[in-house]
Design a protein around this motif. Structure first.
Motif, PDB file in Angstrom:
ATOM      1  N   LEU A 133     -14.147  -0.048 -10.550  1.00 47.51           N
ATOM      2  CA  LEU A 133     -12.767  -0.409 -10.222  1.00 47.51           C
ATOM      3  C   LEU A 133     -12.365   0.052  -8.824  1.00 47.51           C
ATOM      4  O   LEU A 133     -12.676   1.156  -8.424  1.00 47.51           O
ATOM      5  N   PRO A 134     -11.659  -0.800  -8.082  1.00 43.68           N
ATOM      6  CA  PRO A 134     -11.199  -0.425  -6.745  1.00 43.68           C
ATOM      7  C   PRO A 134      -9.929   0.401  -6.826  1.00 43.68           C
ATOM      8  O   PRO A 134      -9.233   0.389  -7.838  1.00 43.68           O
ATOM      9  N   SER A 135      -9.606   1.090  -5.736  1.00 42.38           N
ATOM     10  CA  SER A 135      -8.383   1.881  -5.689  1.00 42.38           C
ATOM     11  C   SER A 135      -7.169   0.953  -5.667  1.00 42.38           C
ATOM     12  O   SER A 135      -7.265  -0.228  -5.334  1.00 42.38           O
TER      13      SER A 135
ATOM     14  N   ILE B  71       0.852  -1.196   0.000  1.00 48.68           N
ATOM     15  CA  ILE B  71       0.000   0.000   0.000  1.00 48.68           C
ATOM     16  C   ILE B  71       0.888   1.247   0.000  1.00 48.68           C
ATOM     17  O   ILE B  71       0.656   2.194  -0.759  1.00 48.68           O
TER      18      ILE B  71
ATOM     19  N   ILE C 158      -4.993   1.075  -3.510  1.00 51.21           N
ATOM     20  CA  ILE C 158      -4.790   0.701  -2.102  1.00 51.21           C
ATOM     21  C   ILE C 158      -5.356  -0.694  -1.869  1.00 51.21           C
ATOM     22  O   ILE C 158      -4.735  -1.546  -1.236  1.00 51.21           O
ATOM     23  N   VAL C 159      -6.548  -0.916  -2.401  1.00 56.47           N
ATOM     24  CA  VAL C 159      -7.217  -2.205  -2.254  1.00 56.47           C
ATOM     25  C   VAL C 159      -6.488  -3.277  -3.083  1.00 56.47           C
ATOM     26  O   VAL C 159      -6.263  -4.398  -2.621  1.00 56.47           O
TER      27      VAL C 159
ATOM     28  N   LYS D 137      -0.020   7.198  -7.597  1.00 52.83           N
ATOM     29  CA  LYS D 137      -1.183   6.696  -8.329  1.00 52.83           C
ATOM     30  C   LYS D 137      -1.949   5.773  -7.398  1.00 52.83           C
ATOM     31  O   LYS D 137      -1.525   4.626  -7.173  1.00 52.83           O
ATOM     32  N   ILE D 138      -3.036   6.264  -6.823  1.00 50.42           N
ATOM     33  CA  ILE D 138      -3.801   5.411  -5.911  1.00 50.42           C
ATOM     34  C   ILE D 138      -5.238   5.217  -6.375  1.00 50.42           C
ATOM     35  O   ILE D 138      -5.995   4.499  -5.748  1.00 50.42           O
ATOM     36  N   SER D 139      -5.645   5.862  -7.461  1.00 48.24           N
ATOM     37  CA  SER D 139      -6.960   5.541  -8.020  1.00 48.24           C
ATOM     38  C   SER D 139      -6.832   4.183  -8.719  1.00 48.24           C
ATOM     39  O   SER D 139      -5.802   3.518  -8.614  1.00 48.24           O
ATOM     40  N   GLY D 140      -7.862   3.771  -9.401  1.00 47.18           N
ATOM     41  CA  GLY D 140      -7.892   2.396  -9.901  1.00 47.18           C
ATOM     42  C   GLY D 140      -7.042   2.148 -11.143  1.00 47.18           C
ATOM     43  O   GLY D 140      -6.495   3.060 -11.757  1.00 47.18           O
TER      44      GLY D 140
ATOM     45  N   THR E 178     -15.048  -3.371  -6.876  1.00 47.37           N
ATOM     46  CA  THR E 178     -15.073  -2.993  -5.459  1.00 47.37           C
ATOM     47  C   THR E 178     -15.764  -4.052  -4.606  1.00 47.37           C
ATOM     48  O   THR E 178     -15.661  -4.009  -3.388  1.00 47.37           O
TER      49      THR E 178
ATOM     50  N   PHE F 236      -3.238  -4.423  -1.452  1.00 43.30           N
ATOM     51  CA  PHE F 236      -3.545  -5.354  -0.361  1.00 43.30           C
ATOM     52  C   PHE F 236      -3.799  -6.749  -0.938  1.00 43.30           C
ATOM     53  O   PHE F 236      -3.238  -7.752  -0.475  1.00 43.30           O
TER      54      PHE F 236
END
Lengths: 377, 377
Positions: free
Chosen positions: A241-243, A20, A245-246, A28-31, A56, A249
């Motif tokens: 789409l998830p970030s 993360i 960050i996800v 760049k943390i968007s999807g 998501t 992980f």
């Protein structure tokens, strides 16, 4: 205070937060960044899925599937009544009428033999749910799909790393058989990202549109590949789409898939062997894994003989600080759908609603914990 | 190699990963945990919003709003053409026909004076978008809402910590005026969580159902508060809630809201003052902040006199490693909607599509960077 054994405990492989941090440091943390692509490639290469798109949630992946097969108001979709609300909601949101099928005697999965009688000219799709990661009878379902020209959307929420062995002897990964399928990475699953899911596109005719719907109805992905010279609004869509960050992980989890699966299977087998004597005495039933299915150790459940027995069992375990939990309530009897259901009795679904109980199952569950639980039965 | 000044750079307050670690250590990383509740309380107490629900994106919050106001096929929804595709898609997914309004001369926001002529018996809602965090003319819009019994859903994606000053002199936070509103925490916003959003419920009649739709159509939240004795499927819904991983990240940002806002406003003001001479010479136009609006420094944009001038400007800056970017293309002219649009010309929307350009704007942008950018004009 005595130690509590929870029903579930999310397992960390150790790299989650550093990945993360890496995502964040990249700016760049968007999807749809580096980690999203790593996850897509992992699934595409390990299981041979044609195209994967992180979402998501598994719910969102099912919603994408409903849009992709172009569900219209009045279309009928066949699925088990013994499933999570999202299986149904994804299609209800597009206007579908849900035709609920019963579970099998001895297996909570939908009874594939009962499906043909439910097919009408309005039927658009069959949605098999691989309960506990154990395959539905996919040969029968895919044959109906061909015969009646129906789409098959696999609800593979619980089915990561599990397989179906067809009549032809070929072992196929669950989620890789229907036209489309949906996986979950909710914290209760084998591989997790808190909330999270993935759409799998197996029929290539959906690949391009899936990407567009995923990118909010725009052809942004094609634009960044240089296939179109500007991008714009070309279809319906959402922000599926998830970030990163996800995704970061999730990637940390996927790197340890084999280790996680081995550990869970050992726990599952310990339950299975330890509870055999009770099964033989007829005190409870254990999961049945058909010859065509494998076990991904997503869940260990037992089936009681009655609601009263189950209530007493859950209560008894709770008094010893062990959290066992029941599962779905038949959707055809829900406050939302009972008046829309066609009145057929679905006695097996109701039976599992009343009698199935899930035992603690997570990576860090110790051999002694499982031994203790078995002794309390 | 010369330093690159990107258009956007996500800012970290420093606590993001430790809060994520805390969430993970707690064993609860699916949605609606401690950090989600902290974020909800923050917005409810700071801005007086009646009920807040974090979502996986602003798109999802808009979709919740469309479900809550019960959009049916054929309903008409009025919104600007100069907006992001999600503003429209959320309602198109429910079957709505979008009636696009033009922007104002001198302000990309929709022209509230033009709305009344677009209202028909089929109109169900008005969706004002507070472009660049600068308020739309909400008194006029809310008066139309009362007169014609229409819902108002504020697209407050860019509008965190910005206000509208009504004719009554009262200062109201954007997102707190319409019946419902939607915020974004996408990585390009003032406060971020990679991907992320929030539904705000201002009209209490939506509060209970919003919670149900958020929880996949179940009354799970009421169950955990002890208000019902079991929970089940009671309505449509989806998995709108983000994981605690995302909420923990967002909470670290919210703790520094004031500091972030102050820094962004200083950058905004530097641009504003530095570019005044060009504005006075008629070379470009600067944002106009109406008397009824405040500035949350979400974005600094300039408006060129022509597409050619804008293309040259973006190109010129790019040659100096400065990334300035245009914004929306009129949705009424998109491949997806041009044949559904009623043919009205929306010349202001088209004008901003051709001439508006956004300059770099992020917390870590230095005073010298801004000075350099201004000198390049």
């Amino acid at each position: 205070m005595e130690q509590i054994i929870p029903f579930n405990k999310p397992f960390l492989t150790g790299k989650e937060t550093s990945y993360i941090q890496d995502a964040v440091a990249s700016g760049k943390i968007s999807g749809n960044g580096k980690y999203t692509k790593l996850c897509h490639s992992f699934f595409e290469s390990k299981y041979g899925f044609k195209k994967c798109l992180l979402t998501t949630s598994c719910t969102d992946a099912l919603e994408m599937a409903a849009i992709l097969i172009n569900i219209q108001p009045g279309d009928e979709v066949i699925m088990p009544s013994y499933t999570f609300v999202s299986t149904a909601n994804a299609f209800v949101l597009r206007g579908a009428n849900i035709i609920f099928a019963d579970s099998m005697n001895g297996n909570p999965n939908l009874d594939a033999e009962s499906i043909e009688a439910l097919i009408t000219p309005k039927t658009k799709a069959i949605v098999p749910v691989h309960y506990a990661g154990i395959a539905c009878d996919m040969d029968t379902i895919m044959a109906l799909s061909s015969k009646y020209n129906l789409y098959v959307v696999e609800d593979a929420a619980q089915a990561i790393d599990s397989y179906y062995i067809g009549n032809d002897g070929v072992k196929k990964p669950l989620g890789g058989i229907g036209h489309l399928s949906a996986f979950s990475f909710h914290e209760t699953k084998n591989i997790i990202s808190g909330e999270g899911g993935m759409l799998v596109v197996n029929d290539a005719i959906f690949a391009q549109r899936a990407e567009i719907i995923w990118e909010k109805g725009t052809n942004r992905s094609a634009f960044f590949r240089g296939e179109v010279d500007k991008y714009g609004w070309v279809d319906v869509g959402s922000s599926f789409l998830p970030s990163e960050i996800v995704a970061a992980f999730l990637w940390a989890q996927l790197e340890h898939l084999e280790e996680i699966q081995n550990k869970r299977k050992a726990i599952w087998n310990q339950y299975w062997e330890g509870l055999q004597p009770l099964k033989e005495k007829g005190i409870l039933k254990l999961p049945i894994i058909p010859n065509y299915a494998t076990n991904n150790a997503h869940m260990f459940y037992v089936v009681c003989n009655s609601l009263e027995q189950r209530t007493a069992l859950i209560e008894g375990l709770k008094n010893e600080n062990i959290h066992a939990v029941f599962h779905y309530l038949s959707l055809h009897k829900s406050p939302f759908y009972e008046y829309k259901h066609d009145g057929r009795e679905l006695s097996q679904s109701d039976f599992y609603s009343d009698t199935l109980v899930r035992l603690p199952m997570y990576y860090e569950l110790q051999e002694n914990d499982v031994k203790q639980i078995i002794q309390l039965f």
